[in-house]
Design an enzyme around this catalytic site. Structure first.
Site, PDB file in Angstrom:
ATOM      1  CD1 TRP A 135      59.763  -8.716  77.371  1.00 24.30           C
ATOM      2  CD2 TRP A 135      58.488  -8.590  79.211  1.00 24.30           C
ATOM      3  NE1 TRP A 135      58.567  -9.330  77.094  1.00 24.30           N
ATOM      4  CE2 TRP A 135      57.764  -9.266  78.200  1.00 24.30           C
ATOM      5  CE3 TRP A 135      57.891  -8.409  80.457  1.00 24.30           C
ATOM      6  CZ2 TRP A 135      56.475  -9.741  78.401  1.00 24.30           C
ATOM      7  CZ3 TRP A 135      56.615  -8.883  80.658  1.00 24.30           C
ATOM      8  CH2 TRP A 135      55.916  -9.543  79.650  1.00 24.30           C
ATOM      9  CG  ASP A 216      59.987 -10.665  85.644  1.00 22.09           C
ATOM     10  OD1 ASP A 216      59.499 -11.791  85.832  1.00 22.09           O
ATOM     11  OD2 ASP A 216      59.797 -10.009  84.598  1.00 22.09           O
ATOM     12  CB  ALA A 218      60.236 -14.690  83.335  1.00 19.51           C
ATOM     13  CE  LYS A 251      58.966 -16.937  78.436  1.00 19.97           C
ATOM     14  NZ  LYS A 251      58.197 -15.826  78.949  1.00 19.97           N
TER      15      LYS A 251
END
Ligand code: LMR
Length: 402
Positions: A135, A216, A218, A251
């Site tokens: 990312w 991570d 997400a 999200k």
């Protein structure tokens, strides 16, 4: 103008952010036919990023019940911290509780930065290894702590899948105590994830070499479902003595602008856990003092209330189902237009992103000729597609690929 040192005269304007700059350019475009496949936000068929109904209901109840806006504290909402980590770690959470220190953070970004700052305090010479590619904000966020960053091989561009052998053999040569940043699911930007067996193999190497994973998370729930998307994390957490976990609620709870996230740090024992918690709080205090409360209070309510939680889980399920059906439609339409090309990888990728293989020249042509906005790396946000923009989108991509 007062006389003296001109503080800011030395500054030159910066280039736009590689992801957020796409949103700015899209907003400026006045064409009614424009399509935004840039920033990673979920959208519905009308192009709106909805607030899940369960989240809205929890928010209404919260506003009705809230009697004070007084400070909460550097660690944030403790019920949120416990419940969000239980959602991530599932059945492992209870057994790991006395080794886990969790702090509410300013979104997933805040968790990544706070985690990096904590490692920098604990072991200043730590090298952080990130996937190639990763990312676009990982390296700036983590690198700003002052730690050195290196990359491990991740993506096989020709086959559009994880270059697992290269990844594993690279990681198997890292020095002990290196930090390895891993995307739990829905790898951003490639959409290529490890299989459960590959997670097992990776976890064995990480354990054997004494490496520390920084996971991570997400997009929990956006790949397949809430549990399947946490398999890699849980495999690691069940094996290694130390692990950092950055969670984002942007999200799956649709709370993007509320900046809701958490950093959980699993230590080797409960004594270290206590020390970690004090350092987390001090780091937060020094950077921003305390996290914003609203989003975390909403998530705590959703997760605590059985019927709200069930409703929210169904809503996440329908978001992922929509993204999977868009992937199938996208692959089918592209194949129909370019029969010689293989687009089967589109449906093998997971989450919002598809690493399309489109070059910067393709991306520029799509923007200039067709008003289609994609991140320069060729990353497409599948959730920005709709049944009504799909035809024109596939025509345009076929045209630039010809
Ligand atoms: C993205 O990758 O587009 C999202 O994670 C949003 C962001 O902050 O970049």
């Amino acid at each position: 103008v007062r006389k003296g040192v001109a503080m800011f005269e030395t500054l030159e304007p910066l280039a736009p952010d590689s992801i957020l700059g796409v949103t700015i350019a899209y907003r400026r475009d006045t064409s009614p036919l424009k399509v935004d496949l840039g920033v990673g936000v979920y959208r519905d068929d009308s192009g709106n990023t909805p607030v899940p109904a369960a989240v809205r209901e929890a928010e209404r109840a919260l506003i009705g019940a809230q009697t004070t806006k007084s400070y909460v504290g550097p660690a944030g909402n403790l019920e949120f911290n416990e419940r969000i980590i239980a959602l991530a770690l599932g059945p492992l959470a209870a057994g790991l509780a006395d080794r886990t220190a969790t702090i509410q953070t300013v979104g997933g970004c805040g968790a990544l930065r706070l985690g990096a700052e904590l490692v920098k305090v604990a072991r200043p010479d730590t090298v952080v290894h990130v996937s190639d590619p990763t990312w676009a904000n990982h390296e700036p966020l983590i690198g700003s702590s002052g730690m050195r960053l290196e990359r491990y091989p991740y993506f096989d561009a020709a086959r559009r899948e994880v270059a697992f052998d290269a990844m594993l053999s690279h990681i198997d040569q890292l020095p002990a105590a290196s930090l390895v940043l891993l995307h739990a699911c829905c790898h951003n930007p490639t959409g290529a994830d490890l299989s459960p067996n590959q997670w097992q193999e990776l976890a064995a190497v990480i354990e054997r070499r004494g490496l520390v994973p920084f996971v991570d998370l997400a997009y929990q729930g956006f790949g397949d479902d809430l549990d399947a998307d946490a398999v890699g994390l849980r495999t690691l957490a069940g094996r290694v003595p130390e692990l950092l976990l950055a969670v984002s609620c942007s999200k799956n709870f649709g709370l993007y602008r509320e900046r809701t996230g958490a950093l959980a740090v699993i230590s080797a024992n409960s004594v270290s856990r206590t020390a970690v918690a004090t350092h987390q709080a001090r780091l937060a205090r020094r950077m921003y003092s305390m996290p914003p409360d609203h989003g975390a209070a909403i998530v705590a309510r959703v997760l605590a209330d059985a019927s709200l939680r069930q409703h929210w889980e169904e809503e996440v399920g329908s978001m992922v189902a929509r993204m999977k059906s868009l992937r199938a439609l996208f692959a089918a339409r592209l194949t129909a237009r370019l029969p010689g090309h293989d687009f089967s990888w589109v449906t093998r990728q997971r989450g919002m992103f598809s690493f399309s293989g489109l070059t910067k020249a393709h991306v520029d042509a799509l923007k200039e000729k067709y008003g289609i906005y994609i991140v320069g790396s060729g990353r497409i946000n599948v959730a920005g597609m709709t049944p009504s923009n799909m035809g024109a989108l596939c025509d345009a991509i076929a045209e630039v690929l010809k």
